[in-house]
Write a protein that holds these residues in place. Structure first.
Motif, PDB file in Angstrom:
ATOM      1  N   GLN A   1       0.864  -1.094  -0.033  1.00 28.83           N
ATOM      2  CA  GLN A   1      -0.383  -0.505  -0.012  1.00 28.83           C
ATOM      3  C   GLN A   1       0.961   1.325  -0.054  1.00 28.83           C
ATOM      4  OE1 GLN A   1      -2.627   0.604   3.453  1.00 28.83           O
ATOM      5  NE2 GLN A   1      -3.519   2.061   2.750  1.00 28.83           N
ATOM      6  N   VAL A   2       0.599   1.984  -0.928  1.00 27.26           N
ATOM      7  CA  VAL A   2       1.414   3.215  -1.108  1.00 27.26           C
ATOM      8  C   VAL A   2       0.560   3.917  -0.340  1.00 27.26           C
ATOM      9  CG1 VAL A   2       1.729   5.061  -2.549  1.00 27.26           C
ATOM     10  CG2 VAL A   2       2.518   2.553  -3.634  1.00 27.26           C
ATOM     11  N   GLN A   3       1.345   5.187   0.607  1.00 26.42           N
ATOM     12  CA  GLN A   3       1.171   6.252   0.954  1.00 26.42           C
ATOM     13  C   GLN A   3       2.117   7.159   1.442  1.00 26.42           C
ATOM     14  OE1 GLN A   3       0.592   5.303   5.601  1.00 26.42           O
ATOM     15  NE2 GLN A   3      -1.837   5.415   5.184  1.00 26.42           N
ATOM     16  N   LEU A   4       1.984   8.490   1.099  1.00 28.76           N
ATOM     17  CA  LEU A   4       2.749   9.724   1.011  1.00 28.76           C
ATOM     18  C   LEU A   4       1.795  10.918   1.793  1.00 28.76           C
ATOM     19  CD1 LEU A   4       2.777  10.303  -2.469  1.00 28.76           C
ATOM     20  CD2 LEU A   4       3.794   9.351  -1.375  1.00 28.76           C
ATOM     21  N   VAL A   5       3.037  11.092   2.806  1.00 28.54           N
ATOM     22  CA  VAL A   5       2.690  12.072   4.117  1.00 28.54           C
ATOM     23  C   VAL A   5       3.320  13.643   3.719  1.00 28.54           C
ATOM     24  CG1 VAL A   5       2.455  12.535   6.500  1.00 28.54           C
ATOM     25  CG2 VAL A   5       1.766  10.399   4.783  1.00 28.54           C
ATOM     26  N   GLU A   6       2.298  14.720   3.684  1.00 26.50           N
ATOM     27  CA  GLU A   6       3.491  15.492   3.592  1.00 26.50           C
ATOM     28  C   GLU A   6       3.275  16.543   4.701  1.00 26.50           C
ATOM     29  OE1 GLU A   6       0.448  15.555  -0.372  1.00 26.50           O
ATOM     30  OE2 GLU A   6       0.216  15.077   1.825  1.00 26.50           O
ATOM     31  N   SER A   7       4.147  17.298   5.209  1.00 29.64           N
ATOM     32  CA  SER A   7       3.986  18.427   6.381  1.00 29.64           C
ATOM     33  C   SER A   7       4.695  19.751   5.470  1.00 29.64           C
ATOM     34  CB  SER A   7       4.867  17.318   7.771  1.00 29.64           C
ATOM     35  OG  SER A   7       6.006  17.313   7.026  1.00 29.64           O
ATOM     36  N   GLY A   8       4.835  20.141   6.411  1.00 30.12           N
ATOM     37  CA  GLY A   8       5.863  20.949   6.131  1.00 30.12           C
ATOM     38  C   GLY A   8       5.538  23.029   6.135  1.00 30.12           C
ATOM     39  N   GLY A   9       3.841  22.863   5.812  1.00 31.87           N
ATOM     40  CA  GLY A   9       2.991  23.564   4.873  1.00 31.87           C
ATOM     41  C   GLY A   9       2.904  24.800   6.398  1.00 31.87           C
ATOM     42  N   GLY A  10       2.877  26.457   6.169  1.00 27.16           N
ATOM     43  CA  GLY A  10       2.267  26.770   6.678  1.00 27.16           C
ATOM     44  C   GLY A  10       1.868  28.567   6.361  1.00 27.16           C
ATOM     45  N   LYS A  11       2.373  29.422   7.331  1.00 29.68           N
ATOM     46  CA  LYS A  11       1.586  31.030   7.114  1.00 29.68           C
ATOM     47  C   LYS A  11       3.093  32.159   6.789  1.00 29.68           C
ATOM     48  CE  LYS A  11      -3.211  30.707   7.860  1.00 29.68           C
ATOM     49  NZ  LYS A  11      -4.305  31.735   8.773  1.00 29.68           N
ATOM     50  N   VAL A  12       3.215  32.249   5.810  1.00 27.35           N
ATOM     51  CA  VAL A  12       4.516  33.036   5.660  1.00 27.35           C
ATOM     52  C   VAL A  12       3.998  33.969   4.608  1.00 27.35           C
ATOM     53  CG1 VAL A  12       6.486  31.238   5.713  1.00 27.35           C
ATOM     54  CG2 VAL A  12       5.081  31.869   3.526  1.00 27.35           C
ATOM     55  N   GLN A  13       5.353  35.475   5.144  1.00 23.95           N
ATOM     56  CA  GLN A  13       5.619  36.516   4.392  1.00 23.95           C
ATOM     57  C   GLN A  13       6.287  36.492   2.908  1.00 23.95           C
ATOM     58  OE1 GLN A  13       3.877  39.643   5.411  1.00 23.95           O
ATOM     59  NE2 GLN A  13       3.247  38.558   6.955  1.00 23.95           N
ATOM     60  N   ALA A  14       5.692  37.239   2.515  1.00 27.04           N
ATOM     61  CA  ALA A  14       5.924  37.098   0.961  1.00 27.04           C
ATOM     62  C   ALA A  14       7.494  37.716   0.917  1.00 27.04           C
ATOM     63  CB  ALA A  14       5.833  38.121   0.061  1.00 27.04           C
ATOM     64  N   GLY A  15       8.360  36.754   0.393  1.00 28.22           N
ATOM     65  CA  GLY A  15      10.320  36.571  -0.134  1.00 28.22           C
ATOM     66  C   GLY A  15      10.582  35.634   1.276  1.00 28.22           C
ATOM     67  N   GLU A  16       9.973  34.871   2.425  1.00 28.23           N
ATOM     68  CA  GLU A  16      10.857  34.230   3.219  1.00 28.23           C
ATOM     69  C   GLU A  16      10.666  32.740   2.373  1.00 28.23           C
ATOM     70  OE1 GLU A  16       9.307  36.237   7.736  1.00 28.23           O
ATOM     71  OE2 GLU A  16       8.060  34.435   6.883  1.00 28.23           O
ATOM     72  N   SER A  17      10.857  31.563   3.294  1.00 20.65           N
ATOM     73  CA  SER A  17      11.189  30.463   2.286  1.00 20.65           C
ATOM     74  C   SER A  17      10.538  29.588   3.353  1.00 20.65           C
ATOM     75  CB  SER A  17      12.412  30.341   2.830  1.00 20.65           C
ATOM     76  OG  SER A  17      13.117  30.864   1.578  1.00 20.65           O
ATOM     77  N   ARG A  19      10.229  24.999   3.658  1.00 17.72           N
ATOM     78  CA  ARG A  19      10.554  23.445   3.260  1.00 17.72           C
ATOM     79  C   ARG A  19       9.606  22.567   3.419  1.00 17.72           C
ATOM     80  NH1 ARG A  19      14.676  19.546   5.401  1.00 17.72           N
ATOM     81  NH2 ARG A  19      15.794  18.227   3.576  1.00 17.72           N
ATOM     82  N   LEU A  20       9.303  21.880   2.227  1.00 21.97           N
ATOM     83  CA  LEU A  20       7.817  20.828   2.569  1.00 21.97           C
ATOM     84  C   LEU A  20       8.137  19.672   3.054  1.00 21.97           C
ATOM     85  CD1 LEU A  20       5.342  22.195  -0.200  1.00 21.97           C
ATOM     86  CD2 LEU A  20       5.741  22.845   2.578  1.00 21.97           C
ATOM     87  N   ALA A  21       8.146  18.490   3.283  1.00 19.37           N
ATOM     88  CA  ALA A  21       8.764  17.032   3.082  1.00 19.37           C
ATOM     89  C   ALA A  21       7.456  16.398   2.986  1.00 19.37           C
ATOM     90  CB  ALA A  21       9.051  16.591   4.647  1.00 19.37           C
ATOM     91  N   CYS A  22       8.116  14.878   2.357  1.00 24.56           N
ATOM     92  CA  CYS A  22       6.826  13.866   1.825  1.00 24.56           C
ATOM     93  C   CYS A  22       7.680  13.165   2.225  1.00 24.56           C
ATOM     94  CB  CYS A  22       6.532  14.237  -0.161  1.00 24.56           C
ATOM     95  SG  CYS A  22       5.716  12.780  -0.084  1.00 24.56           S
ATOM     96  N   ALA A  23       6.744  11.648   3.152  1.00 27.76           N
ATOM     97  CA  ALA A  23       6.728  11.143   3.362  1.00 27.76           C
ATOM     98  C   ALA A  23       6.285   9.855   2.623  1.00 27.76           C
ATOM     99  CB  ALA A  23       6.801  10.322   4.923  1.00 27.76           C
ATOM    100  N   ALA A  24       6.907   8.644   2.172  1.00 32.02           N
ATOM    101  CA  ALA A  24       6.828   7.300   1.317  1.00 32.02           C
ATOM    102  C   ALA A  24       7.187   6.238   1.418  1.00 32.02           C
ATOM    103  CB  ALA A  24       7.318   8.027   0.132  1.00 32.02           C
ATOM    104  N   SER A  25       6.175   5.576   1.693  1.00 30.74           N
ATOM    105  CA  SER A  25       5.969   4.002   1.859  1.00 30.74           C
ATOM    106  C   SER A  25       5.351   3.236   1.180  1.00 30.74           C
ATOM    107  CB  SER A  25       4.904   4.177   3.463  1.00 30.74           C
ATOM    108  OG  SER A  25       4.121   4.560   3.322  1.00 30.74           O
ATOM    109  N   GLY A  26       5.855   2.104   0.691  1.00 29.22           N
ATOM    110  CA  GLY A  26       4.954   1.348   0.003  1.00 29.22           C
ATOM    111  C   GLY A  26       5.940   1.314  -1.265  1.00 29.22           C
TER     112      GLY A  26
END
Length: 118
Positions: A1-17, A19-26
């Motif tokens: 079974q394939v699973q993808l789980v994202e993390s790292g989103g949020g609220k930022v100001q323009a010009g900022e950075s 990093r999104l992450a995706c944990a994969a299994s399967g």
């Protein structure tokens, strides 16, 4: 079974950075194409992808600001987003394109919200 789980989103100001992450299994991220899509809202658009051989591609609006990468030891994919703009706001989805018996199968994460304010 394939699973993808994202993390790292949020609220930022323009010009900022962020990093999104995706944990994969399967699946192994090194053996398949991993990609990030976003829905700003509307239909999902391809933001960046990294193919099994390591080649990358980006949509024009993010080229030079975003970087897609993967860590095969951790079985993770990442999207480094710099110089964020308001128009980068949206739900970001991690995706995997898996080829089996000459057919492509797509798997999706649940999405993570990115909000950029000016």
């Amino acid at each position: 079974q394939v699973q993808l789980v994202e993390s790292g989103g949020g609220k930022v100001q323009a010009g900022e950075s962020l990093r999104l992450a995706c944990a994969a299994s399967g699946i192994d991220v090194g053996d398949n194409t991993m990609a990030w899509y976003r829905a700003p809202p509307g239909e999902r658009e391809l933001v960046a992808e990294i193919r099994s051989g390591g080649a990358t591609d980006y949509t024009d609006s993010v080229r030079g600001r975003f970087t897609i990468s993967r860590d095969t030891a951790k079985n993770m994919a990442y999207l480094e987003m710099n110089s964020l703009k308001r128009e980068d706001t949206g739900v970001y989805f991690c995706a995997a394109r898996v080829n089996r018996l000459s057919r492509d199968y797509y798997y999706w994460g649940q999405g993570t919200q990115v909000t950029v304010s000016s």
